[in-house]
Every structure is written in C-alpha cells, then in structure tokens.
Design a protein around this motif. Structure first.
Motif, PDB file in Angstrom:
ATOM      1  N   GLN A 131       0.826  -1.204   0.000  1.00  0.00           N
ATOM      2  CA  GLN A 131       0.000   0.000   0.000  1.00  0.00           C
ATOM      3  C   GLN A 131       0.860   1.254   0.000  1.00  0.00           C
ATOM      4  OE1 GLN A 131      -2.314   1.358   3.381  1.00  0.00           O
ATOM      5  NE2 GLN A 131      -4.175   1.367   2.141  1.00  0.00           N
ATOM      6  N   THR A 132       2.041   1.175   0.576  1.00  0.00           N
ATOM      7  CA  THR A 132       2.948   2.321   0.501  1.00  0.00           C
ATOM      8  C   THR A 132       3.263   2.638  -0.955  1.00  0.00           C
ATOM      9  OG1 THR A 132       3.953   1.829   2.650  1.00  0.00           O
ATOM     10  CG2 THR A 132       5.231   3.194   1.138  1.00  0.00           C
ATOM     11  N   ARG A 133       3.407   1.592  -1.763  1.00  0.00           N
ATOM     12  CA  ARG A 133       3.642   1.814  -3.199  1.00  0.00           C
ATOM     13  C   ARG A 133       2.423   2.451  -3.869  1.00  0.00           C
ATOM     14  NH1 ARG A 133       6.450  -3.144  -2.463  1.00  0.00           N
ATOM     15  NH2 ARG A 133       4.647  -4.391  -3.072  1.00  0.00           N
ATOM     16  N   GLU A 134       1.236   2.217  -3.308  1.00  0.00           N
ATOM     17  CA  GLU A 134       0.030   2.836  -3.867  1.00  0.00           C
ATOM     18  C   GLU A 134       0.077   4.349  -3.777  1.00  0.00           C
ATOM     19  OE1 GLU A 134      -3.359   1.237  -1.926  1.00  0.00           O
ATOM     20  OE2 GLU A 134      -3.175  -0.754  -2.819  1.00  0.00           O
ATOM     21  N   LEU A 135       0.901   4.861  -2.853  1.00  0.00           N
ATOM     22  CA  LEU A 135       1.035   6.307  -2.708  1.00  0.00           C
ATOM     23  C   LEU A 135       1.531   6.937  -4.002  1.00  0.00           C
ATOM     24  CD1 LEU A 135       0.817   8.675  -0.729  1.00  0.00           C
ATOM     25  CD2 LEU A 135       3.145   8.193   0.009  1.00  0.00           C
ATOM     26  N   SER A 136       2.188   6.131  -4.835  1.00  0.00           N
ATOM     27  CA  SER A 136       2.685   6.629  -6.120  1.00  0.00           C
ATOM     28  C   SER A 136       1.593   6.668  -7.186  1.00  0.00           C
ATOM     29  CB  SER A 136       3.839   5.735  -6.620  1.00  0.00           C
ATOM     30  OG  SER A 136       4.874   5.685  -5.667  1.00  0.00           O
ATOM     31  N   ASP A 137       0.450   6.063  -6.884  1.00  0.00           N
ATOM     32  CA  ASP A 137      -0.628   5.980  -7.861  1.00  0.00           C
ATOM     33  C   ASP A 137      -1.447   7.272  -7.868  1.00  0.00           C
ATOM     34  OD1 ASP A 137      -2.349   4.276  -9.681  1.00  0.00           O
ATOM     35  OD2 ASP A 137      -3.801   4.846  -8.153  1.00  0.00           O
ATOM     36  N   ASP A 408      -9.877  15.956 -13.721  1.00  0.00           N
ATOM     37  CA  ASP A 408      -8.541  16.421 -13.352  1.00  0.00           C
ATOM     38  C   ASP A 408      -7.475  15.350 -13.563  1.00  0.00           C
ATOM     39  OD1 ASP A 408      -9.489  18.878 -12.644  1.00  0.00           O
ATOM     40  OD2 ASP A 408      -9.674  18.411 -10.514  1.00  0.00           O
ATOM     41  N   ILE A 409      -6.291  15.810 -13.923  1.00  0.00           N
ATOM     42  CA  ILE A 409      -5.091  14.973 -13.968  1.00  0.00           C
ATOM     43  C   ILE A 409      -4.121  15.524 -12.919  1.00  0.00           C
ATOM     44  CG2 ILE A 409      -3.135  14.220 -15.369  1.00  0.00           C
ATOM     45  CD1 ILE A 409      -4.858  14.646 -17.832  1.00  0.00           C
ATOM     46  N   MET A 410      -3.564  14.636 -12.103  1.00  0.00           N
ATOM     47  CA  MET A 410      -2.718  15.120 -11.014  1.00  0.00           C
ATOM     48  C   MET A 410      -1.315  14.516 -11.100  1.00  0.00           C
ATOM     49  SD  MET A 410      -3.462  15.353  -6.946  1.00  0.00           S
ATOM     50  CE  MET A 410      -2.921  13.777  -6.370  1.00  0.00           C
ATOM     51  N   SER A 411      -0.349  15.335 -10.819  1.00  0.00           N
ATOM     52  CA  SER A 411       1.039  14.886 -10.671  1.00  0.00           C
ATOM     53  C   SER A 411       1.523  15.348  -9.301  1.00  0.00           C
ATOM     54  CB  SER A 411       1.935  15.490 -11.758  1.00  0.00           C
ATOM     55  OG  SER A 411       1.525  15.073 -13.029  1.00  0.00           O
ATOM     56  N   LEU A 412       2.095  14.422  -8.536  1.00  0.00           N
ATOM     57  CA  LEU A 412       2.629  14.769  -7.226  1.00  0.00           C
ATOM     58  C   LEU A 412       4.151  14.777  -7.319  1.00  0.00           C
ATOM     59  CD1 LEU A 412       2.459  15.404  -4.280  1.00  0.00           C
ATOM     60  CD2 LEU A 412       2.039  12.980  -3.792  1.00  0.00           C
ATOM     61  N   LEU A 413       4.698  15.980  -7.243  1.00  0.00           N
ATOM     62  CA  LEU A 413       6.146  16.145  -7.323  1.00  0.00           C
ATOM     63  C   LEU A 413       6.712  16.296  -5.912  1.00  0.00           C
ATOM     64  CD1 LEU A 413       6.291  18.653 -10.325  1.00  0.00           C
ATOM     65  CD2 LEU A 413       6.369  16.151 -10.368  1.00  0.00           C
ATOM     66  N   PHE A 414       7.939  15.815  -5.711  1.00  0.00           N
ATOM     67  CA  PHE A 414       8.504  15.764  -4.364  1.00  0.00           C
ATOM     68  C   PHE A 414      10.002  16.062  -4.397  1.00  0.00           C
ATOM     69  CE2 PHE A 414      10.608  13.052  -1.107  1.00  0.00           C
ATOM     70  CZ  PHE A 414      10.127  13.694   0.021  1.00  0.00           C
ATOM     71  N   SER A 415      10.422  16.739  -3.353  1.00  0.00           N
ATOM     72  CA  SER A 415      11.857  16.957  -3.146  1.00  0.00           C
ATOM     73  C   SER A 415      12.143  16.755  -1.663  1.00  0.00           C
ATOM     74  CB  SER A 415      12.259  18.371  -3.579  1.00  0.00           C
ATOM     75  OG  SER A 415      13.592  18.632  -3.205  1.00  0.00           O
ATOM     76  N   ALA A 416      13.126  15.919  -1.351  1.00  0.00           N
ATOM     77  CA  ALA A 416      13.413  15.593   0.047  1.00  0.00           C
ATOM     78  C   ALA A 416      14.459  16.512   0.664  1.00  0.00           C
ATOM     79  CB  ALA A 416      13.868  14.135   0.157  1.00  0.00           C
ATOM     80  N   ASN A 417      15.270  17.135  -0.173  1.00  0.00           N
ATOM     81  CA  ASN A 417      16.391  17.900   0.354  1.00  0.00           C
ATOM     82  C   ASN A 417      16.485  19.275  -0.294  1.00  0.00           C
ATOM     83  OD1 ASN A 417      17.566  15.567   1.906  1.00  0.00           O
ATOM     84  ND2 ASN A 417      17.738  14.732  -0.167  1.00  0.00           N
ATOM     85  N   LYS A 418      17.108  20.180   0.427  1.00  0.00           N
ATOM     86  CA  LYS A 418      17.349  21.519  -0.126  1.00  0.00           C
ATOM     87  C   LYS A 418      18.253  21.417  -1.353  1.00  0.00           C
ATOM     88  CE  LYS A 418      16.829  24.497   3.955  1.00  0.00           C
ATOM     89  NZ  LYS A 418      17.531  25.450   4.848  1.00  0.00           N
ATOM     90  N   GLY A 419      17.947  22.243  -2.305  1.00  0.00           N
ATOM     91  CA  GLY A 419      18.798  22.315  -3.481  1.00  0.00           C
ATOM     92  C   GLY A 419      18.553  21.229  -4.509  1.00  0.00           C
ATOM     93  N   THR A 420      17.615  20.322  -4.235  1.00  0.00           N
ATOM     94  CA  THR A 420      17.304  19.282  -5.223  1.00  0.00           C
ATOM     95  C   THR A 420      16.022  19.642  -5.960  1.00  0.00           C
ATOM     96  OG1 THR A 420      16.063  17.991  -3.600  1.00  0.00           O
ATOM     97  CG2 THR A 420      18.400  17.477  -3.865  1.00  0.00           C
ATOM     98  N   ASP A 421      15.984  19.281  -7.205  1.00  0.00           N
ATOM     99  CA  ASP A 421      14.809  19.594  -8.020  1.00  0.00           C
ATOM    100  C   ASP A 421      13.644  18.681  -7.665  1.00  0.00           C
ATOM    101  OD1 ASP A 421      16.200  21.549  -9.390  1.00  0.00           O
ATOM    102  OD2 ASP A 421      16.910  20.143 -10.931  1.00  0.00           O
ATOM    103  N   LEU A 424       8.901  13.275  -9.804  1.00  0.00           N
ATOM    104  CA  LEU A 424       7.735  12.459  -9.473  1.00  0.00           C
ATOM    105  C   LEU A 424       8.009  11.665  -8.204  1.00  0.00           C
ATOM    106  CD1 LEU A 424       6.609  11.111 -12.972  1.00  0.00           C
ATOM    107  CD2 LEU A 424       5.397  12.744 -11.511  1.00  0.00           C
ATOM    108  N   LEU A 425       7.056  11.658  -7.297  1.00  0.00           N
ATOM    109  CA  LEU A 425       7.215  11.018  -5.992  1.00  0.00           C
ATOM    110  C   LEU A 425       7.738   9.595  -6.119  1.00  0.00           C
ATOM    111  CD1 LEU A 425       6.741  11.136  -2.888  1.00  0.00           C
ATOM    112  CD2 LEU A 425       4.452  10.228  -3.341  1.00  0.00           C
ATOM    113  N   LYS A 426       7.154   8.818  -7.040  1.00  0.00           N
ATOM    114  CA  LYS A 426       7.511   7.409  -7.146  1.00  0.00           C
ATOM    115  C   LYS A 426       8.941   7.214  -7.645  1.00  0.00           C
ATOM    116  CE  LYS A 426       5.250   7.122 -11.688  1.00  0.00           C
ATOM    117  NZ  LYS A 426       4.157   6.460 -12.431  1.00  0.00           N
ATOM    118  N   LYS A 427       9.522   8.266  -8.243  1.00  0.00           N
ATOM    119  CA  LYS A 427      10.872   8.131  -8.788  1.00  0.00           C
ATOM    120  C   LYS A 427      11.963   8.657  -7.868  1.00  0.00           C
ATOM    121  CE  LYS A 427       9.609   8.171 -13.689  1.00  0.00           C
ATOM    122  NZ  LYS A 427       9.820   8.824 -15.000  1.00  0.00           N
ATOM    123  N   VAL A 428      11.621   9.627  -7.009  1.00  0.00           N
ATOM    124  CA  VAL A 428      12.679  10.275  -6.228  1.00  0.00           C
ATOM    125  C   VAL A 428      12.664   9.930  -4.749  1.00  0.00           C
ATOM    126  CG1 VAL A 428      12.782  12.204  -7.846  1.00  0.00           C
ATOM    127  CG2 VAL A 428      11.294  12.377  -5.846  1.00  0.00           C
TER     128      VAL A 428
END
Length: 550
Positions: A131-137, A408-421, A424-428
């Motif tokens: 289900q944690t992987r579902e967070l990427s869906d 609607d179409i949704m994209s969830l973008l994520f950055s964990a650290n300062k200075g990083t671009d 997509l959540l599932k990739k980074v």
C-alpha cells in the motif's frame, strides 16, 4: 473497530481467541513467528481468497471469526442494498472446509466474496509495503486530496451525473448506428416498397386470379359442356325437365291417398323447381361466356407478377407479401422516429454533460483549495520524522476526458532535500521516505474523515532511533480517534501501545504452533528489552525498556 478475533485451524494456529482495545495496539515477535499468518487470517474475513494450504489439520475445517463494532460507520444503507442483516456489532465468519469449499457469513447470513470485500473496505485498512507503493498511484493521491477537500458528496453527485451522461451517450450511439444502417438500406427498401405498392395486392387475390385464369383458358370446353347439359335438360320429348314434369303429374294423382305419397310428390316438386333454377343459371352463364384474350393476358400478367414477388421475398402467399409491405412502410416511419429520438437524446446528453462539467469544475476548485492545507500538514509531520526539508508540489490540471473522479489529472512532485529539483514522488522518494510520507498522510486523513481500523504492517522499515519514537507518537495520536494496530520490530514504537501483543512459536510434540499473547506489564518490559539488546537481556536494556514505557 475490531473487538474480537477467533481463529481455528489456520496455518500454524490451532486455536486463538483474543480481544482488542479501541486505541493503539502493538504487535511484536521474531521474524517468522507468525505475524503474517495473523494478517492472513484477518484477510480471510475481509474477503481474500483461500485454499486448502490454509488448513493446519487437513481433516478439520478452518474457521476465522471477527466481531466489529460498526455503529459509527453509517453502514445501514450498505447492508440494506446488499440484503444483509445489520447489527451495531457485526460478526463476520469465514469457513474453509477440508473439501476446499469456502463459505462466508455476515451476521449468520451467507454472502459472496465480492460482498465481503466491499464490506471489508469499510472496516479495516491493512497498510503494508504494497500500500505504501500505492502512494505513487495518481488515483490514490486524488483520493487523499478529495478527503482533505471534503469532496465526498460532490464526488457522489458527479458519479451519478457521469453515469447518466454515459448511459444517454450509449443509447444515442445505438440510435445513430441504427440510423446509419437504415440509411444504407433506405434506397433499396424504398424500391422494394414501391414495387409492392405498384402491384396493388389484395388479400385472397391470388386464388381469385388463378380461378379466373383457369376459366378463361378453357372457355370453349366450358361452353360445350354447358350446351350439352342444357340440351339434355331441355330436350322437348326426353329432356330431364320434361321427365320430371311427368313424374310430378303421376305422383300428384296419388298424393291424396296417403301422406307417404304426398311426401314423394312434394319432394319431386322441389326437385323440379331446383332443376329449373339450375338450368336457368346455366343458360345465363352460357350467354356470358365468350373469348376475352385481353382479360386472359391481364390475369396472366398479374399472376406472373405475384409469383415473381413471392420468389423474390421467399414467401408463398399474397398475405405474406402484404406483411412485408407493411414492415417496409414501418421502416420508413422508423427512420423519421429515430431522427426525432436522436434529437431528444442529444438535448438530454447535453444537459447531463453540462451538469458533469459544472460538478467537475467544482471538484477542481475544491482540490486547489485543499492543496496548501494538505501540503502544510504533511510537511509539518515529516519535519518531526526527520525530513525537515521535504517539499511537495501538487499539480492538478483539467483535461477534456471524463474520469471516474472528475476531469482532473494530477502529478505529485517531491523533493526531500534543499537544493534538489522536484521529481515524481515514485521516482525520487526512497523506501524509508515513502513509509514516513504514508504515515504522515494517514495521520492527516484521520483528522478529516472517519477512517476504519488501520493496521500498520512494519511501516517503520528503514527508520530507527528518535524518528521511530516520533512515528510511534503519531500513531498514538491517531489512536485517540480510531483503532490502530502497529506490527513493528522497533522498541520505540512497541512501547507506545495501550496493549502489546507478542506473536511466538512453540513446539508441541512434532507440531509447531503460532500463538498470540497479550503481555503483562512485566512481560512487556522484558519483550522491549529483548528488542533492544537481544536474547541476553542486560540491566541497562531493562532500564531503557522501562524508560520507554514510562
């Protein structure tokens, strides 16, 4: 909430009966001790499929029974729609027989697995690594946003409108296909109809024409036969009429002697009258008989036309041709009716489309408003969980397509650290980061909606120390408004539970058995100390365990 769980003859469990509290319960145990078996048994009452490998003793049936307190879940309508008996304390029982047959019951009423799965969705949320992987869906992300936005009623309205729109669209397409098919046939059908109309057919006409043709084709023979008949009837000396008159005269002389002879006389008198009528009609018919080549040709042509039409339409009577003529005429009318129906449905489709568009626009607006709220709350929790620089960027764009949850179409973008671009959540996001993000999301959701019982299955993967302690605090906070279970390997989380269960294996003769035990206060100290230092428990580990529990 889950009140009690009873398991019999499942995997390594011979018999287990346990009661649960409505707060945070932690479950610990060595790897392979049977925690997954416990979840597997619970999965059975939630509608998961099962087979004979689930039976510990292949000769005995497996029974898993769970009692749920559901008075706060507003499930009366669901029970009614699925023809189930409702009770505030609902009992779900699953049985697997040695034959391999599976049975399921809700409050002692038989149900199928699909119904059980639907009900299970309202009762327990088992949060695993999957289900944690579902967070990427994207669909799951949209569900989270909708929960924060309070879109439940708006979504229900949209789904009804979309269903109505799709239904009308399907009917419209069907009519348009019918119209297209009719259009292709229209010219040919019009030709066939005109051909039948031009024939000016009448019921019974074929038999009449066939008789007339036979008569016209044999005029001379008929005239000869009638003339011969009339000659025999009317010959002056020996004709039938003269003979009948003489018979009548003879019987008249004796008719007064008795009723018997009078009856003969009356009958011959009637016979003579009838014979005179026949001779008169034959004479009239003879006078009318004449050769008529034109009429003969007309009748012959009409019959040939009828025979040709019958062959063309594979029928044997004029009545069947008239039925085909009526059907072709009906198709011409149907084409006009279809145009009218298409126009009506097009208007109805436009109305439903406009309603769905308006509701989809409202959903979009609500989601945009919810984004900063969700972002702020999740990042605040992640900061506590050792991710102070975590940033989210929700991109919600409106498309032309109608989806089940709007446009609607949704994209969830994520950055964990300062200075990083952003990416997509599932990739980074790493596995540990995903676990913490999911916990943060669940904690926020618990504020906005009545979640079912939630079971966190090793959500602490990849974390330790103070972060684990914070995760435990968050789960404990969630348990103030809902029932929470945490299956964990970390002492920091195990110590947060109001109840602490241990899963362990024992050997009974030649058999290995898994058991679940509610630990006492002292047993809990030793369990947590063992989680800290291993089997050789030190005094410092015991002291640390007591400190965690306090």
């Amino acid at each position: 909430m889950l009140q009690t769980l009873h398991i019999k003859n499942f995997a390594l469990i011979e018999h287990l009966h346990i009661e649960f509290s409505n707060s945070l319960s932690t479950i610990t145990g060595e790897t392979g001790a049977g925690k997954s078996i416990l979840l597997g048994a619970l999965g059975l009452v939630l509608g998961n499929r099962a087979d004979l490998t689930s039976l510990k003793d292949k000769e005995q049936k497996c029974v898993v029974e769970a009692h749920f307190k559901i008075g706060d879940y507003n499930l009366q309508e669901f029970f009614s729609e699925n023809d189930m008996d409702y009770d505030d304390v609902t009992i779900i029982r699953r049985e697997i027989l040695p034959s391999g047959k599976s049975r399921a019951f809700v409050n002692d009423s038989p149900v199928n697995l699909q119904e059980l799965q639907q009900l299970g969705n309202f009762l327990i949320d088992i949060h695993s690594q999957q289900q944690t992987r579902e967070l990427s869906d994207e669909a799951y992300q949209m569900q989270i946003l909708d929960a924060i936005a309070g879109n439940r009623d708006i979504l229900a309205a949209y789904k009804q409108q979309l269903s109505a729109y799709k239904s009308v669209q399907a009917e419209l397409r069907k009519l348009q296909e019918q119209k297209e098919a009719l259009s292709k046939e229209q010219d040919y059908n019009a030709f066939l109809l005109q051909e039948l109309l031009s024939a000016n057919l009448k019921s019974g006409e074929q038999e009449e024409m066939e008789q007339k043709l036979e008569k016209l084709s044999n005029v001379e023979f008929i005239k000869e036969s009638i003339a011969r008949a009339l000659a025999i009837a009317n010959e002056e000396q020996v004709g039938v009429a003269q003979n009948l008159k003489e018979i009548k005269a003879s019987l008249q002389k004796i008719s007064g002697i008795s009723g018997e002879y009078n009856a003969f006389y009356e009958r011959v008198s009637s016979l003579l009258i009838e014979f005179d009528d026949i001779a008169g009609e034959l004479s009239q018919n003879f006078e009318k008989l004449s050769d008529d080549p034109e009429e003969l040709e007309r009748v012959n042509q009409k019959l040939q036309l009828i025979y040709s039409l019958q062959k063309k339409h594979s029928v044997a009577t004029v009545e069947e041709l008239l039925a085909i003529q009526e059907a072709l005429d009906g198709k011409a009318l149907l084409a006009g009716d279809i145009d009218s129906a298409i126009e009506k449905l097009a208007m109805e489709s436009g109305k439903h489309k406009a309603q769905a568009d308006d509701t989809a626009a409202l959903l979009h607006e609500q989601r945009q408003r919810a984004i900063p709220v969700l972002t702020e709350k999740v990042t605040a929790i992640l900061s506590q969980l050792g991710m102070p620089n975590a940033r989210f960027n929700f991109e919600v764009k409106t498309a032309d397509t109608y989806y089940a949850n709007g446009k609607d179409i949704m994209s969830l973008l994520f950055s964990a650290n300062k200075g990083t671009d952003f990416g997509l959540l599932k990739k980074v996001a790493s596995g540990g980061e995903m676990s913490r993000i999911m916990l943060a999301v669940k904690a926020v959701l618990a504020e906005y909606s009545k979640l079912p019982t939630i079971i966190f299955d090793e959500i602490d993967t990849g974390v330790s120390g103070e972060i684990a302690n914070k995760m435990g605090d968050i789960m404990k906070g969630m348990s103030r408004g809902m029932q929470v279970f945490a299956i964990t390997h970390l002492p920091q989380i195990a110590s947060k539970g109001e109840q602490h269960y241990k899963v362990f294996k024992t050997t009974q003769g030649e058999t290995t058995v898994s058991e679940l035990k509610l630990l006492t206060k002292e047993e809990r100290v030793r369990e947590i100390a063992e989680m800290l230092s291993g089997k050789d428990i030190s005094d410092s580990a015991l002291n640390h365990a007591r400190a965690l529990l306090n």
